[in-house]
Design a protein around this motif. Structure first.
Motif, short mmCIF file in Angstrom:
data_model
loop_
_atom_site.label_atom_id
_atom_site.label_comp_id
_atom_site.label_asym_id
_atom_site.label_seq_id
_atom_site.Cartn_x
_atom_site.Cartn_y
_atom_site.Cartn_z
N ASN A 163 53.71 -23.89 20.41
CA ASN A 163 53.54 -22.91 19.15
C ASN A 163 53.97 -21.45 19.80
O ASN A 163 54.94 -20.82 18.81
N VAL A 164 53.55 -20.91 20.68
CA VAL A 164 53.67 -19.58 21.11
C VAL A 164 55.28 -19.23 21.43
O VAL A 164 55.67 -18.37 20.92
N MET A 165 55.75 -20.50 21.94
CA MET A 165 57.07 -20.21 22.40
C MET A 165 57.85 -20.32 21.10
O MET A 165 59.08 -19.43 21.18
N THR A 166 57.78 -21.17 19.92
CA THR A 166 58.47 -20.75 18.95
C THR A 166 58.32 -19.56 18.14
O THR A 166 59.31 -19.04 17.78
N LEU A 167 57.23 -18.83 18.25
CA LEU A 167 57.04 -17.99 17.60
C LEU A 167 57.61 -16.63 18.32
O LEU A 167 58.28 -15.78 17.77
N THR A 168 57.54 -16.74 19.37
CA THR A 168 58.27 -15.57 20.33
C THR A 168 59.82 -15.80 20.44
O THR A 168 60.55 -14.60 20.31
N TYR A 169 60.25 -16.97 20.53
CA TYR A 169 61.78 -17.14 20.32
C TYR A 169 62.33 -16.54 18.88
O TYR A 169 63.26 -15.93 18.67
N ALA A 170 61.44 -16.99 17.93
CA ALA A 170 61.78 -16.49 16.52
C ALA A 170 61.68 -14.95 16.48
O ALA A 170 62.91 -14.47 15.80
N TYR A 171 60.93 -14.22 17.16
CA TYR A 171 60.81 -12.88 16.79
C TYR A 171 62.16 -12.54 17.65
O TYR A 171 62.76 -11.39 17.12
N GLU A 172 62.72 -12.96 18.81
CA GLU A 172 63.78 -12.32 19.52
C GLU A 172 65.06 -12.63 18.53
O GLU A 172 66.08 -11.82 18.68
N PHE A 173 65.11 -13.90 17.92
CA PHE A 173 66.01 -13.94 17.11
C PHE A 173 66.29 -13.06 15.94
O PHE A 173 67.34 -12.55 15.78
N GLU A 174 65.27 -12.66 15.50
CA GLU A 174 65.28 -11.63 14.32
C GLU A 174 65.46 -10.38 14.64
O GLU A 174 66.16 -9.56 14.08
N LYS A 175 64.97 -9.98 15.97
CA LYS A 175 65.15 -8.91 16.77
C LYS A 175 66.69 -8.33 16.72
O LYS A 175 67.02 -7.27 16.57
N MET A 176 67.35 -9.47 17.26
CA MET A 176 68.68 -9.45 17.61
C MET A 176 69.63 -9.47 16.57
O MET A 176 70.83 -9.34 16.46
N GLY A 177 69.16 -9.63 15.28
CA GLY A 177 69.86 -10.00 14.07
C GLY A 177 70.51 -11.38 14.08
O GLY A 177 71.64 -11.52 13.15
N SER A 178 70.18 -12.36 14.67
CA SER A 178 70.91 -13.55 14.87
C SER A 178 70.33 -14.35 13.46
O SER A 178 69.22 -14.46 12.75
N HIS A 179 71.36 -15.41 13.34
CA HIS A 179 71.09 -15.97 11.99
C HIS A 179 70.63 -17.57 12.45
O HIS A 179 70.35 -18.30 11.75
N ARG A 180 70.19 -17.60 13.71
CA ARG A 180 69.75 -18.72 14.12
C ARG A 180 68.23 -18.85 13.81
O ARG A 180 67.73 -17.90 13.57
N GLN A 181 67.43 -20.19 13.76
CA GLN A 181 66.19 -20.10 13.24
C GLN A 181 65.56 -21.13 14.26
O GLN A 181 66.21 -21.90 14.86
N ILE A 182 64.25 -20.71 14.67
CA ILE A 182 63.45 -21.66 15.20
C ILE A 182 62.10 -21.95 14.72
O ILE A 182 61.74 -20.92 14.39
N PHE A 183 61.76 -23.10 14.42
CA PHE A 183 60.28 -23.46 13.51
C PHE A 183 59.91 -24.85 13.99
O PHE A 183 60.32 -25.35 14.62
#
Length: 247
Positions: A163-183
């Motif tokens: 779950n921590v990995m999910t939240l951290t990867y999501a943060y990086e996707f958002e930070k880089m302006g990516s349209h990818r999602q992880i949940f």
């Protein structure tokens, strides 16, 4: 045709998720450790008109993950369903809810963590370059707060890390302006061969793998932006484990 890789797709929830995605037009990569069981799942899906191919995914064998990633040039959806609840113990259920917390060994924790967290992380890492711009990564997870009924130490510890990995990867996707999602998705109590429970047990609280697969597919294919969310079977979102610290 969009392509989805579902790990642990030879049986249970994984198979039903693959089946539901296939019925909605996805080309399915059936990830499994055992080729015979994986091919059997492919044949079942093909009999329903679903495009499916076996791919060897063994979360305890990093070389198999590297090899698999090299064969995938494009991927729209990665569903990380494969995992174990504990190290194997002769004469005990895979998920033994009666096991005392103090009975867990370091080896139990290591084995479960290496499979559910490190193996999944390695697979995601190796597939990042193959993900399409709008790809989704979905981690099947469980509640991590101990209760009287639910406190399998190795399992919930490994899923907490996931779950921590999910939240951290999501943060990086958002930070880089990516349209990818992880949940993450928590399907709830499901009758599987891991727990030996039957669908409809506990006053209907335990759902069938078919119902869990359909519910999971509905969440996966939602048009909502679900990046960074941990979504329960009833739609409740656990998006911040430390929200109480923020007042």
């Amino acid at each position: 045709m969009k392509r989805a890789l579902v790990t642990g797709a030879n049986k249970g929830i994984g198979f039903e998720i693959a089946r539901n995605l296939g019925k909605r037009g996805y080309d399915i990569l059936v990830g499994a450790r055992d080729e015979a069981r994986g091919q059997a799942a492919v044949e079942k899906l093909a009999a329903e008109g679903i495009s499916a191919t076996f791919i060897k995914i063994d979360l305890n064998d990093l070389d198999s993950l590297h090899t698999a990633a090299k064969t995938i040039d494009s991927l729209d959806l990665l569903v990380n369903n494969a995992g174990i609840p504990d190290s194997v113990k002769p004469g005990r259920a895979a998920l033994d809810l009666t096991k005392h917390t103090f009975d867990y060994t370091t080896e139990d924790l290591r084995t479960t963590m290496e499979t559910n967290f490190l193996g999944t992380h390695e697979l995601i890492k190796n597939l990042l370059s193959s993900l399409t711009d709008n790809a989704k990564i979905v981690n099947i997870t469980v509640p991590i707060s101990p209760t009287d009924f639910w406190h399998p130490l190795a399992y919930i510890t490994s899923k907490a890390a996931l779950n921590v990995m999910t939240l951290t990867y999501a943060y990086e996707f958002e930070k880089m302006g990516s349209h990818r999602q992880i949940f993450g998705i928590m399907p709830g109590a499901v009758a599987t061969d891991l727990n030996g429970m039957e669908a409809g047990a506990h006053g209907g609280f335990v759902k069938s793998s078919e119902a869990a697969g359909q519910m999971s597919a509905d969440i996966i294919l939602s048009d909502k932006n679900q990046n960074g969310q941990i979504i329960q079977y009833d739609g409740k979102i656990v998006s911040d484990y430390e929200i109480q610290l923020r007042g």
